[in-house]
Write an enzyme that holds these catalytic residues in place. Structure first.
Site, PDB file in Angstrom:
ATOM      1  N   ALA A 118      36.960  -2.048  16.365  1.00  7.92           N
ATOM      2  CA  ALA A 118      37.175  -0.811  17.343  1.00  7.92           C
ATOM      3  C   ALA A 118      36.545   0.188  16.696  1.00  7.92           C
ATOM      4  CB  ALA A 118      38.563  -0.479  17.071  1.00  7.92           C
ATOM      5  N   ALA A 119      36.288   0.281  15.699  1.00  4.70           N
ATOM      6  CA  ALA A 119      35.802   2.111  15.478  1.00  4.70           C
ATOM      7  C   ALA A 119      34.306   2.539  16.368  1.00  4.70           C
ATOM      8  CB  ALA A 119      35.006   1.517  14.441  1.00  4.70           C
ATOM      9  N   GLY A 121      36.288   3.472  18.760  1.00  2.35           N
ATOM     10  CA  GLY A 121      37.262   4.236  19.277  1.00  2.35           C
ATOM     11  C   GLY A 121      37.075   3.903  20.952  1.00  2.35           C
ATOM     12  N   LYS A 123      36.292   1.879  23.322  1.00  5.50           N
ATOM     13  CA  LYS A 123      37.243   0.869  24.263  1.00  5.50           C
ATOM     14  C   LYS A 123      38.737   0.992  24.298  1.00  5.50           C
ATOM     15  CE  LYS A 123      33.350  -2.144  25.328  1.00  5.50           C
ATOM     16  NZ  LYS A 123      32.412  -1.115  25.103  1.00  5.50           N
ATOM     17  N   CYS A 237      26.108  -4.868  23.294  1.00  2.42           N
ATOM     18  CA  CYS A 237      25.152  -3.707  23.660  1.00  2.42           C
ATOM     19  C   CYS A 237      23.990  -4.351  24.197  1.00  2.42           C
ATOM     20  CB  CYS A 237      25.250  -2.473  22.990  1.00  2.42           C
ATOM     21  SG  CYS A 237      25.203  -2.327  21.597  1.00  2.42           S
TER      22      CYS A 237
HETATM   23  C1  LIG Z   1      30.104  -1.840  18.262  1.00  2.00           C
HETATM   24  S1  LIG Z   1      30.565  -1.889  17.433  1.00  2.00           S
HETATM   25  C2  LIG Z   1      32.572  -1.292  18.689  1.00  2.00           C
HETATM   26  C3  LIG Z   1      32.442  -0.151  19.231  1.00  2.00           C
HETATM   27  C4  LIG Z   1      33.725  -0.133  19.675  1.00  2.00           C
HETATM   28  N1  LIG Z   1      34.473  -0.730  20.071  1.00  2.00           N
HETATM   29  C5  LIG Z   1      33.495   1.319  20.386  1.00  2.00           C
HETATM   30  O1  LIG Z   1      33.521   0.823  22.000  1.00  2.00           O
HETATM   31  O2  LIG Z   1      33.457   2.705  20.791  1.00  2.00           O
HETATM   32  C6  LIG Z   1      30.726  -3.832  16.581  1.00  2.00           C
HETATM   33  C7  LIG Z   1      31.583  -2.483  15.045  1.00  2.00           C
HETATM   34  O3  LIG Z   1      31.854  -4.001  14.991  1.00  2.00           O
HETATM   35  C8  LIG Z   1      32.940  -3.874  13.091  1.00  2.00           C
HETATM   36  N2  LIG Z   1      31.416  -4.580  12.383  1.00  2.00           N
HETATM   37  C9  LIG Z   1      30.712  -5.519  11.754  1.00  2.00           C
HETATM   38  N3  LIG Z   1      30.975  -6.616  11.082  1.00  2.00           N
HETATM   39  C10 LIG Z   1      31.992  -6.796  11.537  1.00  2.00           C
HETATM   40  C11 LIG Z   1      32.876  -8.654  11.308  1.00  2.00           C
HETATM   41  N4  LIG Z   1      31.754  -9.732  10.770  1.00  2.00           N
HETATM   42  N5  LIG Z   1      34.246  -8.488  12.496  1.00  2.00           N
HETATM   43  C12 LIG Z   1      34.623  -7.174  12.847  1.00  2.00           C
HETATM   44  N6  LIG Z   1      34.327  -6.420  12.427  1.00  2.00           N
HETATM   45  C13 LIG Z   1      32.731  -6.001  12.280  1.00  2.00           C
HETATM   46  C14 LIG Z   1      30.882  -3.173  12.751  1.00  2.00           C
HETATM   47  O4  LIG Z   1      31.947  -1.944  12.089  1.00  2.00           O
HETATM   48  C15 LIG Z   1      31.289  -1.768  13.486  1.00  2.00           C
HETATM   49  O5  LIG Z   1      32.334  -0.374  13.868  1.00  2.00           O
END
Ligand SMILES: C[S@@+](CC[C@H](N)C(=O)[O-])C[C@H]1O[C@@H](n2cnc3c(N)ncnc32)[C@H](O)[C@@H]1O
Length: 302
Positions: A118-119, A121, A123, A237
């Site tokens: 989520a980070a 945030g 989505k 992305c």
């Molecule tokens: C593309 S970013 C998400 C962006 C967010 N959805 C937004 O719209 O602001 C992918 C996120 O997945 C997390 N991540 C990394 N490895 C992961 C894993 N094995 N399982 C789940 N999340 C993971 C990362 O820390 C990162 O925050």
């Protein structure tokens, strides 16, 4: 640009995407120029239905895929310098991110939802602009990024949100089932190049393979967290089919109760690489640096 100047890695990507020479040249030029970023804002639940942002916006009436409550500032505007931004009335993000959430247009309002990655945030905000589930979990495994996520959710007044930090495999055994799961997966981030952000190795097979493996693991856990009749929105992305169409094909082959769902507003973006509906946007579409999305639906129980 001439394709004879392209690197092997650039040409390999274009060939895997089955791009014409013209489109290959557009993509490679965009990755080299790094100026395809396009900013957007999504109104938060704190902004009234008739709220208008305090900056000039472009006419988006031709983009039927644009989510509700999203505005696109004209070039040169800086949405984050205004007091309304600090007050949490809108959240600033990339237009490609908004495009990736368009499949939610065919998802009925969920009672419960989980944003698994989520980070910071974006989505979760885009989802909250369409509907506010009774219960939303915004999950982020990275502690530092989770802090930013929590701050953004609070600042924008998104109600009924629990912020958590479980790994996908921990969610898979948790037993809770959600109506909607957002899997905005970590990826090689090839589109960052088109935004002028350095991303060494992102076109290399090693980086792509590592991410594809992680994405499959995330989705194999995600399918265990969704109720019958519920949905998963997968997005990245990056451009490489190994992290997009092939990840979806892998899940659909192993999980017969899941189907990819058609999204009419994205018809112009449908991927020609596979025979099930999924969507990709490239920089030459003019809507940002690009991305991929696919909506999956779990069959209802008999
Ligand atoms: C593309 S970013 C998400 C962006 C967010 N959805 C937004 O719209 O602001 C992918 C996120 O997945 C997390 N991540 C990394 N490895 C992961 C894993 N094995 N399982 C789940 N999340 C993971 C990362 O820390 C990162 O925050």
């Amino acid at each position: 640009m001439s394709l004879s100047d392209a690197s092997k890695a650039e040409l390999r990507l274009c060939s895997r995407l089955q791009l014409s020479d013209e489109h290959a040249a557009c993509l490679i030029s965009a990755m080299r120029a790094g100026v395809s970023a396009r900013s957007a804002v999504v109104l938060s639940p704190l902004a009234a239905a008739d709220y208008k942002p305090p900056f000039a916006c472009v006419d988006t009436s031709e983009w039927s895929w644009l989510p509700p409550r999203v505005f696109v500032p004209v070039e040169g505007e800086r949405p984050t310098v205004h007091a309304d931004y600090a007050a949490g009335l809108y959240y600033s993000l990339d237009l490609s991110s908004c495009w990736e959430s368009a499949p939610l247009s065919v998802v009925p309002p969920p009672g419960s939802s989980l944003d698994l990655c989520a980070a910071p945030g974006g989505k979760s905000m885009l989802m909250a602009a369409r509907y506010l589930p009774r219960q939303h979990v915004a999950n982020e495994v990275n502690a530092q990024r989770r802090g930013i996520l929590r701050k953004n959710i609070q600042q924008c007044g998104v109600p009924n949100v629990e912020v958590t930090g479980l790994r996908p495999d921990q969610w898979a055994t948790d037993g809770r089932l959600f109506d909607l799961l957002l899997a905005d997966a970590p990826c090689s981030g090839q589109s960052l190049l088109c935004k002028g952000i350095r991303n060494p190795g992102c076109l290399g097979q090693q980086m792509v393979n590592g991410n594809a493996k992680r994405q499959k693991g995330i989705l194999l856990a995600a399918v265990q967290c969704v109720a019958p009749g519920g949905h998963i929105l997968y997005s990245t992305c990056t451009y490489d089919p190994d992290e997009n169409e092939k990840v979806m094909a892998y899940i659909l082959k192993r999980m017969p109760e899941w189907q990819a769902v058609e999204v009419p507003v994205l018809a112009d973006f449908r991927s020609a690489l596979v025979d099930f509906p999924c969507y990709r946007m490239l920089p030459h579409h003019g809507c940002g640096a690009g991305g991929f999305c696919c909506l999956l639906r779990r069959a209802t129980e008999k």
